[in-house]
Design a protein around this motif. Structure first.
Motif, PDB file in Angstrom:
ATOM      1  N   PRO A 191       8.267   0.519  -0.293  1.00  0.00           N
ATOM      2  CA  PRO A 191       9.177   1.440  -0.983  1.00  0.00           C
ATOM      3  C   PRO A 191       9.119   2.874  -0.473  1.00  0.00           C
ATOM      4  O   PRO A 191      10.125   3.586  -0.508  1.00  0.00           O
ATOM      5  CB  PRO A 191       8.718   1.354  -2.447  1.00  0.00           C
ATOM      6  CG  PRO A 191       8.059   0.028  -2.565  1.00  0.00           C
ATOM      7  CD  PRO A 191       7.419  -0.228  -1.234  1.00  0.00           C
ATOM      8  N   ASP A 192       7.958   3.302   0.029  1.00  0.00           N
ATOM      9  CA  ASP A 192       7.826   4.679   0.521  1.00  0.00           C
ATOM     10  C   ASP A 192       8.579   4.902   1.835  1.00  0.00           C
ATOM     11  O   ASP A 192       8.847   6.046   2.212  1.00  0.00           O
ATOM     12  CB  ASP A 192       6.348   5.030   0.739  1.00  0.00           C
ATOM     13  CG  ASP A 192       5.584   5.144  -0.572  1.00  0.00           C
ATOM     14  OD1 ASP A 192       6.204   5.049  -1.647  1.00  0.00           O
ATOM     15  OD2 ASP A 192       4.349   5.320  -0.513  1.00  0.00           O
ATOM     16  N   TYR A 193       8.922   3.825   2.515  1.00  0.00           N
ATOM     17  CA  TYR A 193       9.573   3.936   3.823  1.00  0.00           C
ATOM     18  C   TYR A 193      10.907   4.670   3.719  1.00  0.00           C
ATOM     19  O   TYR A 193      11.292   5.417   4.630  1.00  0.00           O
ATOM     20  CB  TYR A 193       9.773   2.543   4.414  1.00  0.00           C
ATOM     21  CG  TYR A 193      10.305   2.512   5.829  1.00  0.00           C
ATOM     22  CD1 TYR A 193       9.442   2.653   6.916  1.00  0.00           C
ATOM     23  CD2 TYR A 193      11.667   2.329   6.089  1.00  0.00           C
ATOM     24  CE1 TYR A 193       9.907   2.619   8.219  1.00  0.00           C
ATOM     25  CE2 TYR A 193      12.146   2.297   7.389  1.00  0.00           C
ATOM     26  CZ  TYR A 193      11.273   2.444   8.443  1.00  0.00           C
ATOM     27  OH  TYR A 193      11.741   2.417   9.736  1.00  0.00           O
ATOM     28  N   ASN A 194      11.616   4.460   2.616  1.00  0.00           N
ATOM     29  CA  ASN A 194      12.919   5.097   2.418  1.00  0.00           C
ATOM     30  C   ASN A 194      12.884   6.210   1.373  1.00  0.00           C
ATOM     31  O   ASN A 194      13.930   6.703   0.956  1.00  0.00           O
ATOM     32  CB  ASN A 194      13.959   4.045   2.015  1.00  0.00           C
ATOM     33  CG  ASN A 194      14.239   3.060   3.135  1.00  0.00           C
ATOM     34  OD1 ASN A 194      14.488   3.459   4.271  1.00  0.00           O
ATOM     35  ND2 ASN A 194      14.179   1.773   2.820  1.00  0.00           N
ATOM     36  N   GLN A 197       0.853  -1.185   0.000  1.00  0.00           N
ATOM     37  CA  GLN A 197       0.000   0.000   0.000  1.00  0.00           C
ATOM     38  C   GLN A 197       0.898   1.248   0.000  1.00  0.00           C
ATOM     39  O   GLN A 197       1.152   1.865   1.031  1.00  0.00           O
ATOM     40  CB  GLN A 197      -0.931  -0.002   1.222  1.00  0.00           C
ATOM     41  CG  GLN A 197      -2.061  -1.009   1.130  1.00  0.00           C
ATOM     42  CD  GLN A 197      -3.364  -0.409   0.594  1.00  0.00           C
ATOM     43  OE1 GLN A 197      -3.420   0.761   0.200  1.00  0.00           O
ATOM     44  NE2 GLN A 197      -4.415  -1.206   0.565  1.00  0.00           N
ATOM     45  N   THR A 198       1.349   1.619  -1.181  1.00  0.00           N
ATOM     46  CA  THR A 198       2.190   2.806  -1.351  1.00  0.00           C
ATOM     47  C   THR A 198       1.332   3.984  -1.800  1.00  0.00           C
ATOM     48  O   THR A 198       0.175   3.823  -2.190  1.00  0.00           O
ATOM     49  CB  THR A 198       3.277   2.550  -2.402  1.00  0.00           C
ATOM     50  OG1 THR A 198       2.630   2.342  -3.678  1.00  0.00           O
ATOM     51  CG2 THR A 198       4.126   1.323  -2.063  1.00  0.00           C
ATOM     52  N   ASN A 208      10.491  11.770  -0.191  1.00  0.00           N
ATOM     53  CA  ASN A 208       9.267  12.524  -0.478  1.00  0.00           C
ATOM     54  C   ASN A 208       8.122  12.120   0.451  1.00  0.00           C
ATOM     55  O   ASN A 208       7.188  12.896   0.664  1.00  0.00           O
ATOM     56  CB  ASN A 208       8.837  12.306  -1.930  1.00  0.00           C
ATOM     57  CG  ASN A 208       9.804  12.894  -2.926  1.00  0.00           C
ATOM     58  OD1 ASN A 208      10.336  13.991  -2.715  1.00  0.00           O
ATOM     59  ND2 ASN A 208      10.057  12.174  -4.007  1.00  0.00           N
ATOM     60  N   TYR A 209       8.200  10.903   0.979  1.00  0.00           N
ATOM     61  CA  TYR A 209       7.075  10.343   1.710  1.00  0.00           C
ATOM     62  C   TYR A 209       7.389   9.929   3.143  1.00  0.00           C
ATOM     63  O   TYR A 209       6.462   9.550   3.880  1.00  0.00           O
ATOM     64  CB  TYR A 209       6.530   9.104   0.978  1.00  0.00           C
ATOM     65  CG  TYR A 209       6.113   9.341  -0.453  1.00  0.00           C
ATOM     66  CD1 TYR A 209       5.384  10.470  -0.809  1.00  0.00           C
ATOM     67  CD2 TYR A 209       6.432   8.421  -1.447  1.00  0.00           C
ATOM     68  CE1 TYR A 209       4.987  10.679  -2.126  1.00  0.00           C
ATOM     69  CE2 TYR A 209       6.034   8.614  -2.766  1.00  0.00           C
ATOM     70  CZ  TYR A 209       5.320   9.751  -3.103  1.00  0.00           C
ATOM     71  OH  TYR A 209       4.933   9.954  -4.401  1.00  0.00           O
ATOM     72  N   ASN A 210       8.626   9.947   3.570  1.00  0.00           N
ATOM     73  CA  ASN A 210       8.954   9.346   4.868  1.00  0.00           C
ATOM     74  C   ASN A 210       9.206  10.340   5.990  1.00  0.00           C
ATOM     75  O   ASN A 210       9.684   9.969   7.050  1.00  0.00           O
ATOM     76  CB  ASN A 210      10.145   8.386   4.729  1.00  0.00           C
ATOM     77  CG  ASN A 210      11.451   9.101   4.395  1.00  0.00           C
ATOM     78  OD1 ASN A 210      11.492  10.324   4.282  1.00  0.00           O
ATOM     79  ND2 ASN A 210      12.524   8.324   4.238  1.00  0.00           N
ATOM     80  N   THR A 211       8.861  11.611   5.764  1.00  0.00           N
ATOM     81  CA  THR A 211       8.965  12.586   6.845  1.00  0.00           C
ATOM     82  C   THR A 211       7.630  12.708   7.574  1.00  0.00           C
ATOM     83  O   THR A 211       6.612  12.175   7.116  1.00  0.00           O
ATOM     84  CB  THR A 211       9.377  13.968   6.312  1.00  0.00           C
ATOM     85  OG1 THR A 211       8.365  14.438   5.401  1.00  0.00           O
ATOM     86  CG2 THR A 211      10.721  13.884   5.584  1.00  0.00           C
ATOM     87  N   LYS A 212       7.631  13.403   8.683  1.00  0.00           N
ATOM     88  CA  LYS A 212       6.427  13.514   9.509  1.00  0.00           C
ATOM     89  C   LYS A 212       5.228  13.994   8.697  1.00  0.00           C
ATOM     90  O   LYS A 212       4.125  13.445   8.817  1.00  0.00           O
ATOM     91  CB  LYS A 212       6.686  14.468  10.674  1.00  0.00           C
ATOM     92  CG  LYS A 212       5.493  14.644  11.603  1.00  0.00           C
ATOM     93  CD  LYS A 212       5.844  15.547  12.785  1.00  0.00           C
ATOM     94  CE  LYS A 212       4.657  15.706  13.738  1.00  0.00           C
ATOM     95  NZ  LYS A 212       4.992  16.554  14.912  1.00  0.00           N
TER      96      LYS A 212
END
Length: 323
Positions: free
Chosen positions: A206-209, A94-95, A212-216
């Motif tokens: 993939p979004d974990y690293n 679920q990205t 663009n997507y892994n900040t608060k």
């Protein structure tokens, strides 16, 4: 056994044949990744996820006569293996891009158009014949939820919300895997909260690293409001989008966020909420016990309820629904 029941069983058996193929190619958004049948359907039935919810969030009135809260939260039991695998798949695939593709695929509502009562018949193809303890179909379970709401004197729009809240599970009948239909929902496009069940599995997403997507806040801004946040894809989002023009705001929050347990049970993601979300939270919390605790093996007496629900549908919904 009546003709309707025989028809549903035949449909389910044909569906099981399709989804028990050794390999099933699913979704161009996954780079044509091939999923095994176990990856498409890791759960024995969708009810396994709901049973897990009941163990995570037991009815307080039943804890004393059942087992301790600690026992309910023992996730190392072998019986939970299928649930763990379900969440591993859900949290891995679920990205943000997956969710955007599902919006493009489904929110044009061009798959089917059905009369409301025909839509319930369609949903009933998901009745779980693997459960020896109940012969209830999906519509009867939804009636139990809506009737519990009605008995407590809540307004008609909330009764209808209860009746429709799981209609989005028809996604299974359009070929979606279980992990893209049910499961705890969560925002995509920003850092994952450790309050989400089995959050350790997000490390494979993939979004974990992805910076663009892994900040608060990720792609969002502080207190932007949940209306501006993209949630993981599933039956909640689908039925919310379908009902947007037919229910009041309180009912829409119940539909969209009834599986967002990290928010309404664990208090996460307040940094994305605005004052409107906080005002609506009480309605989601009001709805949640009816969602979790209204199922029982006794079927509602439809002959006594038909007139009320026919009038209710006519009051709020068009003659046909687009899926």
């Amino acid at each position: 056994m009546d003709k309707k029941r025989i028809f549903n069983l035949l449909v389910k058996k044909s569906m099981k044949f399709v989804f028990n193929l050794d390999i099933y190619k699913y979704s161009a958004t996954m780079s044509n990744k091939e999923f095994t049948s176990k990856e498409i359907n890791p759960l024995g039935s969708l009810d396994e996820w709901e049973d897990d919810l009941l163990e995570r969030y037991p009815d307080p009135e039943k804890i004393a006569t059942a087992k301790t809260t600690e026992a309910y939260r023992n996730y190392d039991e072998p019986a939970r293996d299928t649930v763990r695998e379900f969440y591993r798949l859900n949290h891995t695939y679920q990205t943000y891009d997956f969710v955007m593709e599902k919006h493009r695929q489904y929110l044009s509502f061009d798959k089917k158009e059905m009369a409301v009562w025909d839509a319930f018949e369609f949903l009933n193809q998901l009745v779980d014949d693997s459960d020896p303890d109940t012969d209830l179909d999906q519509f009867q379970h939804l009636l139990q939820t809506s009737e519990a709401i009605r008995r407590d004197g809540h307004p008609d729009w909330m009764v209808l919300t209860g009746l429709m809240h799981d209609m989005g599970k028809v996604l299974c009948l359009f070929g979606e895997p279980q992990w893209a239909v049910v499961g705890d929902t969560f925002p995509v496009g920003c850092a994952y909260s450790d309050k989400i069940i089995y959050s350790e599995f997000f490390k494979e997403n993939p979004d974990y690293n992805n910076p663009n997507y892994n900040t608060k806040y990720g792609v969002y801004t502080p207190n932007c409001g949940l209306r501006n946040v993209h949630m993981s894809w599933g039956h909640d989002e689908y039925i919310y989008q379908m009902m947007k023009n037919h229910l009041p705001e309180e009912g829409l929050y119940m539909l969209r966020f009834h599986s967002f347990y990290a928010w309404h049970h664990e208090g996460a993601y307040d940094h994305l909420c605005d004052d409107h979300d906080r005002a609506m939270l009480k309605w989601v919390k009001l709805f949640n016990p009816y969602d979790l605790y209204s199922k029982n093996p006794e079927p509602p007496d439809w002959s006594k309820l038909k007139t009320y629900y026919t009038d209710l549908i006519e009051k709020f919904l068009p003659k046909t629904l687009k899926f």
